[in-house]
Design a protein around this motif. Sequence first.
Motif, PDB file in Angstrom:
ATOM      1  N   GLY A  59       7.555  23.186 -53.161  1.00  0.00           N
ATOM      2  CA  GLY A  59       7.237  22.411 -54.359  1.00  0.00           C
ATOM      3  C   GLY A  59       8.073  22.831 -55.548  1.00  0.00           C
ATOM      4  O   GLY A  59       8.555  22.002 -56.323  1.00  0.00           O
ATOM      5  N   VAL A  60       8.281  24.122 -55.703  1.00  0.00           N
ATOM      6  CA  VAL A  60       9.084  24.632 -56.818  1.00  0.00           C
ATOM      7  C   VAL A  60      10.540  24.230 -56.652  1.00  0.00           C
ATOM      8  O   VAL A  60      11.214  23.874 -57.622  1.00  0.00           O
ATOM      9  N   ALA A  61      11.025  24.255 -55.443  1.00  0.00           N
ATOM     10  CA  ALA A  61      12.415  23.904 -55.202  1.00  0.00           C
ATOM     11  C   ALA A  61      12.697  22.439 -55.500  1.00  0.00           C
ATOM     12  O   ALA A  61      13.823  22.078 -55.833  1.00  0.00           O
ATOM     13  N   ARG A  62      11.691  21.592 -55.412  1.00  0.00           N
ATOM     14  CA  ARG A  62      11.885  20.159 -55.680  1.00  0.00           C
ATOM     15  C   ARG A  62      11.707  19.798 -57.149  1.00  0.00           C
ATOM     16  O   ARG A  62      11.990  18.676 -57.531  1.00  0.00           O
ATOM     17  N   GLU A  63      11.221  20.724 -57.959  1.00  0.00           N
ATOM     18  CA  GLU A  63      11.039  20.443 -59.382  1.00  0.00           C
ATOM     19  C   GLU A  63      12.401  20.362 -60.061  1.00  0.00           C
ATOM     20  O   GLU A  63      13.324  21.087 -59.707  1.00  0.00           O
ATOM     21  N   PRO A  64      12.522  19.489 -61.057  1.00  0.00           N
ATOM     22  CA  PRO A  64      13.785  19.463 -61.800  1.00  0.00           C
ATOM     23  C   PRO A  64      13.924  20.720 -62.643  1.00  0.00           C
ATOM     24  O   PRO A  64      12.931  21.307 -63.075  1.00  0.00           O
ATOM     25  N   ALA A  65      15.148  21.120 -62.860  1.00  0.00           N
ATOM     26  CA  ALA A  65      15.403  22.316 -63.671  1.00  0.00           C
ATOM     27  C   ALA A  65      15.057  22.029 -65.127  1.00  0.00           C
ATOM     28  O   ALA A  65      15.295  20.928 -65.612  1.00  0.00           O
ATOM     29  N   PRO A  66      14.478  22.988 -65.846  1.00  0.00           N
ATOM     30  CA  PRO A  66      14.179  22.794 -67.268  1.00  0.00           C
ATOM     31  C   PRO A  66      15.461  22.549 -68.069  1.00  0.00           C
ATOM     32  O   PRO A  66      16.527  23.060 -67.723  1.00  0.00           O
ATOM     33  N   GLN A  67      15.329  21.785 -69.150  1.00  0.00           N
ATOM     34  CA  GLN A  67      16.490  21.438 -69.975  1.00  0.00           C
ATOM     35  C   GLN A  67      17.182  22.676 -70.553  1.00  0.00           C
ATOM     36  O   GLN A  67      18.398  22.717 -70.646  1.00  0.00           O
ATOM     37  N   ARG A  68      16.405  23.688 -70.932  1.00  0.00           N
ATOM     38  CA  ARG A  68      17.017  24.875 -71.513  1.00  0.00           C
ATOM     39  C   ARG A  68      17.927  25.572 -70.502  1.00  0.00           C
ATOM     40  O   ARG A  68      18.981  26.111 -70.858  1.00  0.00           O
ATOM     41  N   LEU A  69      17.542  25.545 -69.219  1.00  0.00           N
ATOM     42  CA  LEU A  69      18.399  26.153 -68.193  1.00  0.00           C
ATOM     43  C   LEU A  69      19.639  25.303 -67.951  1.00  0.00           C
ATOM     44  O   LEU A  69      20.731  25.830 -67.749  1.00  0.00           O
ATOM     45  N   LYS A  70      19.468  23.986 -67.972  1.00  0.00           N
ATOM     46  CA  LYS A  70      20.631  23.109 -67.793  1.00  0.00           C
ATOM     47  C   LYS A  70      21.636  23.310 -68.920  1.00  0.00           C
ATOM     48  O   LYS A  70      22.839  23.401 -68.682  1.00  0.00           O
ATOM     49  N   ARG A  71      21.134  23.379 -70.162  1.00  0.00           N
ATOM     50  CA  ARG A  71      22.031  23.592 -71.307  1.00  0.00           C
ATOM     51  C   ARG A  71      22.734  24.937 -71.196  1.00  0.00           C
ATOM     52  O   ARG A  71      23.929  25.051 -71.468  1.00  0.00           O
ATOM     53  N   ALA A  72      21.984  25.972 -70.801  1.00  0.00           N
ATOM     54  CA  ALA A  72      22.587  27.304 -70.671  1.00  0.00           C
ATOM     55  C   ALA A  72      23.668  27.309 -69.599  1.00  0.00           C
ATOM     56  O   ALA A  72      24.737  27.905 -69.784  1.00  0.00           O
TER      57      ALA A  72
END
Length: 140
Positions: A59-72
């Motif tokens: 379930g965790v692996a299918r969650e989208p990455a948080p925006q703060r991590l994408k920006r980083a």
Amino acid sequence: MTELRGDITEEDLHAYVDGALDAERRYKVAAFLASAPAEAARVEAFRAQKAGIQALFDGVAREPAPQRLKRAMLKRGSVRVLRRLAPMIAAGGIAGLLLLAGSALGQRVPWLHSGVAAPAAAPAPVLPPPAHPPKHAPRS
């Protein structure tokens, strides 16, 4: 890399569980496991462990990455690319400036590349004025 028997290794057993072997290699590992019950039990333990990990984290692996991590990650990746490309960009700029300077110099001093000495400044020849006005040919 631990060799178990023949050419079957520990890595082969894990690849067998993961389904990452080609057909021929998968057949050899299956034949080995059929003749080695202790190793077959270990492979079943690997399968159970893999299934447990998937159940816990699927379930965790299918969650989208948080925006703060994408920006980083984008920032970190762009800085890394810029650091890698900066020397090439600088070298290209310097090469371009040298080409422009060479072109400008070549247009100003065309004899520079010919191997001929610079021409001496000679005064323009002075022609005497004609003594008699030119005669026109009669019209026919």
